[in-house]
Design a protein around this motif. Sequence first.
Motif, PDB file in Angstrom:
ATOM      1  N   LEU A 192       0.616  64.567  36.105  1.00 41.68           N
ATOM      2  CA  LEU A 192       0.348  64.591  37.611  1.00 41.68           C
ATOM      3  C   LEU A 192       0.852  65.381  38.811  1.00 41.68           C
ATOM      4  O   LEU A 192       2.192  65.580  37.999  1.00 41.68           O
ATOM      5  N   HIS A 193       0.187  65.674  39.631  1.00 41.71           N
ATOM      6  CA  HIS A 193       1.662  66.146  40.609  1.00 41.71           C
ATOM      7  C   HIS A 193       2.627  65.286  40.526  1.00 41.71           C
ATOM      8  O   HIS A 193       2.226  64.042  40.625  1.00 41.71           O
ATOM      9  N   PHE A 194       3.934  65.430  41.269  1.00 38.89           N
ATOM     10  CA  PHE A 194       4.537  65.084  41.888  1.00 38.89           C
ATOM     11  C   PHE A 194       4.017  63.857  42.712  1.00 38.89           C
ATOM     12  O   PHE A 194       4.610  62.443  42.737  1.00 38.89           O
ATOM     13  N   GLU A 195       3.398  64.052  44.045  1.00 39.89           N
ATOM     14  CA  GLU A 195       2.671  62.864  45.099  1.00 39.89           C
ATOM     15  C   GLU A 195       1.501  62.151  44.348  1.00 39.89           C
ATOM     16  O   GLU A 195       2.010  60.630  44.540  1.00 39.89           O
ATOM     17  N   ASP A 196       0.777  62.881  43.067  1.00 35.22           N
ATOM     18  CA  ASP A 196       0.547  61.520  42.488  1.00 35.22           C
ATOM     19  C   ASP A 196       1.090  60.220  41.483  1.00 35.22           C
ATOM     20  O   ASP A 196       1.083  59.501  40.978  1.00 35.22           O
ATOM     21  N   THR A 197       2.501  61.004  41.043  1.00 32.82           N
ATOM     22  CA  THR A 197       3.457  60.611  40.113  1.00 32.82           C
ATOM     23  C   THR A 197       3.678  59.043  41.228  1.00 32.82           C
ATOM     24  O   THR A 197       3.409  58.224  40.619  1.00 32.82           O
ATOM     25  N   ARG A 198       4.535  59.757  42.406  1.00 32.41           N
ATOM     26  CA  ARG A 198       4.616  58.951  42.977  1.00 32.41           C
ATOM     27  C   ARG A 198       3.659  58.211  43.400  1.00 32.41           C
ATOM     28  O   ARG A 198       3.959  56.631  43.410  1.00 32.41           O
ATOM     29  N   SER A 199       2.865  58.450  43.682  1.00 32.47           N
ATOM     30  CA  SER A 199       1.562  57.237  44.028  1.00 32.47           C
ATOM     31  C   SER A 199       1.011  56.078  42.595  1.00 32.47           C
ATOM     32  O   SER A 199       0.871  54.975  43.199  1.00 32.47           O
ATOM     33  N   MET A 200       1.320  56.676  41.519  1.00 28.41           N
ATOM     34  CA  MET A 200       0.520  55.664  40.331  1.00 28.41           C
ATOM     35  C   MET A 200       1.383  54.716  40.571  1.00 28.41           C
ATOM     36  O   MET A 200       1.466  53.961  39.932  1.00 28.41           O
ATOM     37  N   ILE A 201       2.608  55.242  40.410  1.00 22.23           N
ATOM     38  CA  ILE A 201       4.061  54.555  40.232  1.00 22.23           C
ATOM     39  C   ILE A 201       3.979  52.812  40.730  1.00 22.23           C
ATOM     40  O   ILE A 201       4.368  51.917  40.932  1.00 22.23           O
ATOM     41  N   ASN A 202       3.999  53.569  41.917  1.00 20.70           N
ATOM     42  CA  ASN A 202       4.110  52.791  43.778  1.00 20.70           C
ATOM     43  C   ASN A 202       2.311  51.438  43.782  1.00 20.70           C
ATOM     44  O   ASN A 202       2.798  50.614  43.378  1.00 20.70           O
ATOM     45  N   PHE A 203       1.406  52.363  42.394  1.00 21.01           N
ATOM     46  CA  PHE A 203       0.333  51.530  42.496  1.00 21.01           C
ATOM     47  C   PHE A 203       0.222  50.774  41.864  1.00 21.01           C
ATOM     48  O   PHE A 203      -0.025  49.368  41.780  1.00 21.01           O
ATOM     49  N   ARG A 204       1.396  50.943  40.257  1.00 24.04           N
ATOM     50  CA  ARG A 204       1.605  49.818  39.699  1.00 24.04           C
ATOM     51  C   ARG A 204       1.850  49.134  39.933  1.00 24.04           C
ATOM     52  O   ARG A 204       1.747  47.436  40.321  1.00 24.04           O
ATOM     53  N   VAL A 205       3.286  49.257  40.425  1.00 22.10           N
ATOM     54  CA  VAL A 205       4.123  48.311  41.142  1.00 22.10           C
ATOM     55  C   VAL A 205       3.568  46.879  41.992  1.00 22.10           C
ATOM     56  O   VAL A 205       3.807  45.916  41.694  1.00 22.10           O
ATOM     57  N   MET A 206       2.574  47.903  42.805  1.00 23.15           N
ATOM     58  CA  MET A 206       1.945  46.683  43.460  1.00 23.15           C
ATOM     59  C   MET A 206       1.147  45.890  42.983  1.00 23.15           C
ATOM     60  O   MET A 206       0.767  44.636  43.184  1.00 23.15           O
ATOM     61  N   VAL A 207       0.050  46.611  42.265  1.00 24.11           N
ATOM     62  CA  VAL A 207      -0.587  45.209  41.026  1.00 24.11           C
ATOM     63  C   VAL A 207      -0.021  44.047  40.360  1.00 24.11           C
ATOM     64  O   VAL A 207      -0.452  43.239  40.373  1.00 24.11           O
ATOM     65  N   ALA A 208       1.433  45.130  40.180  1.00 27.06           N
ATOM     66  CA  ALA A 208       2.932  43.645  39.516  1.00 27.06           C
ATOM     67  C   ALA A 208       2.550  42.800  40.552  1.00 27.06           C
ATOM     68  O   ALA A 208       3.554  42.006  39.605  1.00 27.06           O
ATOM     69  N   GLY A 209       2.311  42.919  41.474  1.00 27.49           N
ATOM     70  CA  GLY A 209       3.116  41.692  42.449  1.00 27.49           C
ATOM     71  C   GLY A 209       3.977  42.493  43.647  1.00 27.49           C
ATOM     72  O   GLY A 209       3.995  40.987  44.365  1.00 27.49           O
ATOM     73  N   ARG A 210       4.335  43.430  43.810  1.00 30.13           N
ATOM     74  CA  ARG A 210       5.646  43.826  44.786  1.00 30.13           C
ATOM     75  C   ARG A 210       4.963  44.520  45.434  1.00 30.13           C
ATOM     76  O   ARG A 210       4.441  45.933  45.625  1.00 30.13           O
ATOM     77  N   GLN A 211       5.293  44.608  46.881  1.00 27.95           N
ATOM     78  CA  GLN A 211       4.311  45.528  48.159  1.00 27.95           C
ATOM     79  C   GLN A 211       5.555  46.116  47.964  1.00 27.95           C
ATOM     80  O   GLN A 211       4.677  47.840  48.341  1.00 27.95           O
ATOM     81  N   GLU A 212       6.671  46.533  48.201  1.00 30.65           N
ATOM     82  CA  GLU A 212       7.722  47.578  48.407  1.00 30.65           C
ATOM     83  C   GLU A 212       7.904  48.878  47.704  1.00 30.65           C
ATOM     84  O   GLU A 212       7.855  48.114  46.322  1.00 30.65           O
ATOM     85  N   SER A 213       8.343  49.773  47.401  1.00 34.71           N
ATOM     86  CA  SER A 213       8.469  50.559  46.863  1.00 34.71           C
ATOM     87  C   SER A 213      10.203  49.952  45.671  1.00 34.71           C
ATOM     88  O   SER A 213      11.527  49.130  46.032  1.00 34.71           O
ATOM     89  N   LEU A 214      10.190  50.497  44.277  1.00 32.29           N
ATOM     90  CA  LEU A 214      10.657  49.677  43.480  1.00 32.29           C
ATOM     91  C   LEU A 214      12.284  50.680  43.281  1.00 32.29           C
ATOM     92  O   LEU A 214      12.640  50.735  42.748  1.00 32.29           O
TER      93      LEU A 214
END
Length: 266
Positions: A192-214
Amino acid sequence: MLDLSPLGLIEAPFSLSPDPRYFYVSLQHKATLAKATYAIEQRQGLSVIFGDVGVGKTTIARRLYQVYRDRADYHTAYIPTPLFPSDFQFLKSICAEFNLSPKRSKLLQLAAFEEFLIKAFRDDKNVLLIIDEAQGLIGPQFELIRQLLNFETNTQKLIQIVLIGQNELRNKLRLKRALASRVATRSTLEPLHFEDTRSMINFRVMVAGRQESLFTEAALIRIYNYSRGMPRDICVICLNILPIAILNKVLIVDEPLVEQVIEELR
Ligand SMILES: Nc1ncnc2c1ncn2[C@@H]1O[C@H](COP(=O)(O)OP(=O)(O)O)[C@@H](O)[C@H]1O
Ligand SMILES: [Mg+2]
């Protein structure tokens, strides 16, 4: 079980199992899925997907399987690791995945499989075979795949096959020119590019229940530099960060904390 609630998480965001709910679909994943889907639905026979270890091949394979498994107009089979001693064993196992009984010889088994393919075609059903870790296939098994793809009408293949494998598969296919020339679509999954890395991490955090970035932006950059965008490495490092974050009672993970975990992983 580690209590993740201090971080605002309901479940673990960085499990290493390929849970489809956690599948982040980047542009590259969209393109890869679109190409394979096109070849499958247009009955063009063979598609291949290449990629290094940990880049997300099995995740894609399972996504494809999930899409077609539940469709009434498809017979779908998924072989996760094709480690068979012979082409006959390989064929028997393919047949078993489609609920066909074993036969005494390869010839009889092939005849039974052709009969199944013709019946499926008459019933307006498409047949899809997904093979992960396809770099593990050996010479006669590639030849068998070629034989299966020979079951066709004037315009369509009776079976669609998606081969997914490490880059070694590319070299093996190169040597099998008769098969390589039959490849309808091919894709290579890249880190992944950096942007996708960030998006993937944020996406997984969101699915796990947290709205704001970890993670702070600097923390994300450090994770990217360490993992070089490889999804498995991203998940492993994030997985290791969580307990340390909870232990240190932080609400957002910063770069020094990431650094500390990276040191421990070395
Ligand atoms: N698009 C994606 N979205 C979310 N997680 C992903 C994605 N691709 C890969 N991963 C994660 O990365 C890890 C490795 O992926 P996997 O599909 O097993 O790679 P490969 O089969 O290429 O070795 C898994 O934990 C998986 O959950
Ligand atoms: Mg895999």
